[in-house]
Design a protein around this motif. Structure first.
Motif, PDB file in Angstrom:
ATOM      1  N   ILE A  25      58.972  32.350 -75.100  1.00 19.71           N
ATOM      2  CA  ILE A  25      57.580  31.937 -74.929  1.00 19.71           C
ATOM      3  C   ILE A  25      57.162  32.181 -73.486  1.00 19.71           C
ATOM      4  CG2 ILE A  25      55.993  29.972 -74.984  1.00 19.71           C
ATOM      5  CD1 ILE A  25      57.677  28.824 -77.242  1.00 19.71           C
ATOM      6  N   LEU A  26      55.983  32.755 -73.292  1.00 19.17           N
ATOM      7  CA  LEU A  26      55.548  33.130 -71.949  1.00 19.17           C
ATOM      8  C   LEU A  26      55.167  31.929 -71.095  1.00 19.17           C
ATOM      9  CD1 LEU A  26      54.735  35.438 -69.966  1.00 19.17           C
ATOM     10  CD2 LEU A  26      52.419  35.199 -70.866  1.00 19.17           C
ATOM     11  N   LEU A  27      54.307  31.075 -71.608  1.00 18.68           N
ATOM     12  CA  LEU A  27      53.731  30.003 -70.802  1.00 18.68           C
ATOM     13  C   LEU A  27      54.371  28.655 -71.118  1.00 18.68           C
ATOM     14  CD1 LEU A  27      49.958  31.000 -71.213  1.00 18.68           C
ATOM     15  CD2 LEU A  27      51.473  31.580 -69.307  1.00 18.68           C
ATOM     16  N   ASP A  28      54.633  27.875 -70.079  1.00 19.66           N
ATOM     17  CA  ASP A  28      55.163  26.521 -70.267  1.00 19.66           C
ATOM     18  C   ASP A  28      54.064  25.538 -70.646  1.00 19.66           C
ATOM     19  OD1 ASP A  28      57.712  27.355 -69.527  1.00 19.66           O
ATOM     20  OD2 ASP A  28      57.326  26.993 -67.412  1.00 19.66           O
ATOM     21  N   GLY A  29      52.830  25.934 -70.450  1.00 16.42           N
ATOM     22  CA  GLY A  29      51.675  25.088 -70.737  1.00 16.42           C
ATOM     23  C   GLY A  29      50.445  25.726 -70.136  1.00 16.42           C
ATOM     24  N   ALA A  30      49.366  24.976 -70.041  1.00 17.45           N
ATOM     25  CA  ALA A  30      48.107  25.495 -69.499  1.00 17.45           C
ATOM     26  C   ALA A  30      47.200  24.316 -69.187  1.00 17.45           C
ATOM     27  CB  ALA A  30      47.444  26.445 -70.495  1.00 17.45           C
ATOM     28  N   THR A  31      46.029  24.611 -68.655  1.00 16.17           N
ATOM     29  CA  THR A  31      45.016  23.578 -68.431  1.00 16.17           C
ATOM     30  C   THR A  31      43.780  23.928 -69.238  1.00 16.17           C
ATOM     31  OG1 THR A  31      45.829  22.969 -66.248  1.00 16.17           O
ATOM     32  CG2 THR A  31      43.550  22.447 -66.721  1.00 16.17           C
ATOM     33  N   SER A  32      43.254  22.936 -69.950  1.00 16.04           N
ATOM     34  CA  SER A  32      42.117  23.128 -70.838  1.00 16.04           C
ATOM     35  C   SER A  32      40.823  22.653 -70.171  1.00 16.04           C
ATOM     36  CB  SER A  32      42.343  22.342 -72.136  1.00 16.04           C
ATOM     37  OG  SER A  32      41.217  22.426 -72.982  1.00 16.04           O
ATOM     38  N   PHE A  33      39.786  23.497 -70.263  1.00 23.72           N
ATOM     39  CA  PHE A  33      38.461  23.198 -69.728  1.00 23.72           C
ATOM     40  C   PHE A  33      37.475  23.102 -70.884  1.00 23.72           C
ATOM     41  CE2 PHE A  33      40.934  25.189 -66.462  1.00 23.72           C
ATOM     42  CZ  PHE A  33      40.532  24.624 -65.262  1.00 23.72           C
ATOM     43  N   TRP A 199      53.880  39.825 -67.337  1.00 25.26           N
ATOM     44  CA  TRP A 199      54.822  39.101 -68.188  1.00 25.26           C
ATOM     45  C   TRP A 199      55.616  38.039 -67.429  1.00 25.26           C
ATOM     46  CZ3 TRP A 199      53.670  38.972 -72.908  1.00 25.26           C
ATOM     47  CH2 TRP A 199      53.148  40.083 -73.561  1.00 25.26           C
ATOM     48  N   LYS A 200      55.111  37.582 -66.300  1.00 28.09           N
ATOM     49  CA  LYS A 200      55.761  36.493 -65.585  1.00 28.09           C
ATOM     50  C   LYS A 200      55.097  35.175 -65.998  1.00 28.09           C
ATOM     51  CE  LYS A 200      58.506  39.334 -63.653  1.00 28.09           C
ATOM     52  NZ  LYS A 200      58.565  39.663 -62.231  1.00 28.09           N
ATOM     53  N   GLY A 201      55.901  34.275 -66.564  1.00 24.39           N
ATOM     54  CA  GLY A 201      55.352  33.069 -67.166  1.00 24.39           C
ATOM     55  C   GLY A 201      55.113  31.911 -66.222  1.00 24.39           C
ATOM     56  N   SER A 202      55.608  32.023 -64.983  1.00 23.51           N
ATOM     57  CA  SER A 202      55.424  30.939 -64.017  1.00 23.51           C
ATOM     58  C   SER A 202      55.765  31.458 -62.624  1.00 23.51           C
ATOM     59  CB  SER A 202      56.311  29.740 -64.351  1.00 23.51           C
ATOM     60  OG  SER A 202      57.675  30.076 -64.195  1.00 23.51           O
ATOM     61  N   TYR A 203      55.470  30.648 -61.635  1.00 23.31           N
ATOM     62  CA  TYR A 203      55.762  31.019 -60.252  1.00 23.31           C
ATOM     63  C   TYR A 203      57.250  31.302 -60.054  1.00 23.31           C
ATOM     64  CZ  TYR A 203      56.476  30.538 -55.232  1.00 23.31           C
ATOM     65  OH  TYR A 203      56.856  30.752 -53.927  1.00 23.31           O
ATOM     66  N   SER A 204      58.110  30.543 -60.716  1.00 29.53           N
ATOM     67  CA  SER A 204      59.553  30.689 -60.533  1.00 29.53           C
ATOM     68  C   SER A 204      60.067  32.055 -60.971  1.00 29.53           C
ATOM     69  CB  SER A 204      60.302  29.594 -61.303  1.00 29.53           C
ATOM     70  OG  SER A 204      60.079  29.723 -62.700  1.00 29.53           O
ATOM     71  N   SER A 249      50.697  29.305 -76.521  1.00 31.58           N
ATOM     72  CA  SER A 249      51.248  30.384 -75.706  1.00 31.58           C
ATOM     73  C   SER A 249      51.660  31.576 -76.552  1.00 31.58           C
ATOM     74  CB  SER A 249      52.468  29.887 -74.920  1.00 31.58           C
ATOM     75  OG  SER A 249      53.085  30.955 -74.231  1.00 31.58           O
ATOM     76  N   ILE A 250      51.478  32.745 -75.964  1.00 32.89           N
ATOM     77  CA  ILE A 250      51.964  33.953 -76.603  1.00 32.89           C
ATOM     78  C   ILE A 250      53.451  34.101 -76.311  1.00 32.89           C
ATOM     79  CG2 ILE A 250      49.743  35.112 -76.481  1.00 32.89           C
ATOM     80  CD1 ILE A 250      50.766  36.637 -74.071  1.00 32.89           C
ATOM     81  N   PHE A 251      54.114  34.989 -77.026  1.00 25.86           N
ATOM     82  CA  PHE A 251      55.520  35.269 -76.816  1.00 25.86           C
ATOM     83  C   PHE A 251      55.674  36.516 -75.953  1.00 25.86           C
ATOM     84  CE2 PHE A 251      55.497  32.719 -80.643  1.00 25.86           C
ATOM     85  CZ  PHE A 251      56.623  31.923 -80.508  1.00 25.86           C
ATOM     86  N   LYS A 252      56.697  36.521 -75.123  1.00 28.06           N
ATOM     87  CA  LYS A 252      57.030  37.738 -74.413  1.00 28.06           C
ATOM     88  C   LYS A 252      57.548  38.759 -75.416  1.00 28.06           C
ATOM     89  CE  LYS A 252      58.319  35.573 -70.018  1.00 28.06           C
ATOM     90  NZ  LYS A 252      59.390  35.424 -68.996  1.00 28.06           N
ATOM     91  N   PRO A 253      57.386  40.056 -75.123  1.00 33.59           N
ATOM     92  CA  PRO A 253      57.915  41.069 -76.043  1.00 33.59           C
ATOM     93  C   PRO A 253      59.436  40.982 -76.101  1.00 33.59           C
ATOM     94  CG  PRO A 253      57.265  42.069 -73.977  1.00 33.59           C
ATOM     95  CD  PRO A 253      56.771  40.653 -73.946  1.00 33.59           C
ATOM     96  N   ARG A 254      59.994  41.244 -77.260  1.00 35.21           N
ATOM     97  CA  ARG A 254      61.453  41.192 -77.384  1.00 35.21           C
ATOM     98  C   ARG A 254      62.111  42.318 -76.614  1.00 35.21           C
ATOM     99  NH1 ARG A 254      63.596  38.946 -83.157  1.00 35.21           N
ATOM    100  NH2 ARG A 254      62.354  37.054 -83.213  1.00 35.21           N
ATOM    101  N   ILE A 255      61.393  43.437 -76.507  1.00 40.16           N
ATOM    102  CA  ILE A 255      61.903  44.556 -75.726  1.00 40.16           C
ATOM    103  C   ILE A 255      61.037  44.671 -74.489  1.00 40.16           C
ATOM    104  CG2 ILE A 255      62.334  47.032 -75.660  1.00 40.16           C
ATOM    105  CD1 ILE A 255      62.639  46.957 -78.682  1.00 40.16           C
ATOM    106  N   GLN A 256      61.605  44.400 -73.314  1.00 38.46           N
ATOM    107  CA  GLN A 256      60.845  44.467 -72.076  1.00 38.46           C
ATOM    108  C   GLN A 256      61.726  44.968 -70.947  1.00 38.46           C
ATOM    109  OE1 GLN A 256      59.923  40.496 -70.363  1.00 38.46           O
ATOM    110  NE2 GLN A 256      60.813  39.676 -72.222  1.00 38.46           N
ATOM    111  N   ASP A 257      61.074  45.497 -69.927  1.00 37.73           N
ATOM    112  CA  ASP A 257      61.762  46.061 -68.778  1.00 37.73           C
ATOM    113  C   ASP A 257      62.105  44.950 -67.794  1.00 37.73           C
ATOM    114  OD1 ASP A 257      62.646  47.502 -66.649  1.00 37.73           O
ATOM    115  OD2 ASP A 257      60.755  48.554 -66.273  1.00 37.73           O
TER     116      ASP A 257
END
Length: 265
Positions: A25-33, A199-204, A249-257
């Motif tokens: 999973i790409l995102l750990d969460g989000a903020t809703s407006f 495709w980076k899901g967070s600062y870390s 959250s969307i999913f990261k691709p299973r095949i990625q660089d």
């Protein structure tokens, strides 16, 4: 083992792990407006002036793609420096201003889709008499043609204004939907760097040149704080979704660089 790993990684340009079948999973969460009055305010700081150029990046899930405001520093005739939003038809739209009534409106070509995540990026190289070639837009890691860059009144560069940076609002326009992973650099990212941070899901997960000249980064998955600097935000009514599923959250691709990003420009 470590020596072998080091040798294998030397000069690595492309790597796909075909053995990993675990959903990522790409995102750990989000903020809703809510589209009515939700905002996040970041107190003015000199690091947010960005007169020499910048890159803005954000994941957005627009329930209404018309005038989805990612953030704005000031407003027309009120310490206006810049605004990053979508247009009336959902295209990327960027404003750079002279602090008052002089400004450029820069608009992309492709409208985003509602009710799904889109990664939006805008860059500006700091030219004080710009045309479309001084800007770049990207949607989901792919270049989006800058269709126009029109001047109103006069412009000689972005000044150091005292306006706060506000997420989700420009004057009477409010974002309706989710935001995550908002990044601000005081340089222009290369196309390969943009593709990498897509495709980076967070600062870390940022690494190497992706951290070069990064002014502020907001995961917006647990709080509204700046992960890399001290430009922390104040939440004014927005709802923090601390769960990947609540954030849809969307999913990261299973095949990625997995190779490192190319060198910064």
């Amino acid at each position: 083992k470590n020596a072998v790993s080091t040798i294998v990684k030397d000069g690595l340009k492309l790597f796909y792990n075909f053995k990993n079948y675990t959903p990522d999973i790409l995102l750990d969460g989000a903020t809703s407006f809510d589209g009515t009055n939700d905002t996040i305010t970041i107190t003015d700081d000199d690091s947010l002036t960005l007169s020499g150029g910048f890159t803005f990046s954000a994941w957005v899930y627009a329930k209404d793609k018309q005038y989805f405001v990612i953030f704005s520093k000031g407003a027309y005739n009120s310490n206006w420096a810049y605004t990053f939003r979508t247009s009336d038809v959902g295209k990327i739209e960027l404003f750079i201003a002279n602090g008052s009534t002089g400004f450029y409106t820069i608009t992309g070509t492709t409208a985003i889709s509602e009710n799904e995540w889109n990664h939006l990026v805008a860059t500006y190289d700091g030219n004080t008499s710009p045309n479309t070639s001084n800007f770049s837009f990207y949607i989901n890691g792919v270049s989006d043609t800058v269709a126009s860059a029109s001047l109103a009144n006069s412009f000689s560069g972005i000044p150091n204004t005292t306006a706060n940076l506000v997420f989700g609002n420009y004057v009477t326009q409010y974002a309706e939907g989710f935001m995550a992973n908002v990044g601000i650099w005081d340089r222009v990212l290369s196309s390969s760097e943009v593709e990498s941070i897509y495709w980076k899901g967070s600062y870390s997960e940022l690494e190497d040149t992706e951290l070069t000249n990064l002014v502020s980064w907001y995961n917006l998955s647990a709080d509204v704080n700046d992960s890399t600097g001290t430009n922390n935000g104040t939440n004014n009514g927005a709802t923090i979704l601390t769960d990947s599923y609540l954030a849809d959250s969307i999913f990261k691709p299973r095949i990625q660089d997995y190779a490192k990003p190319k060198t910064a420009q």
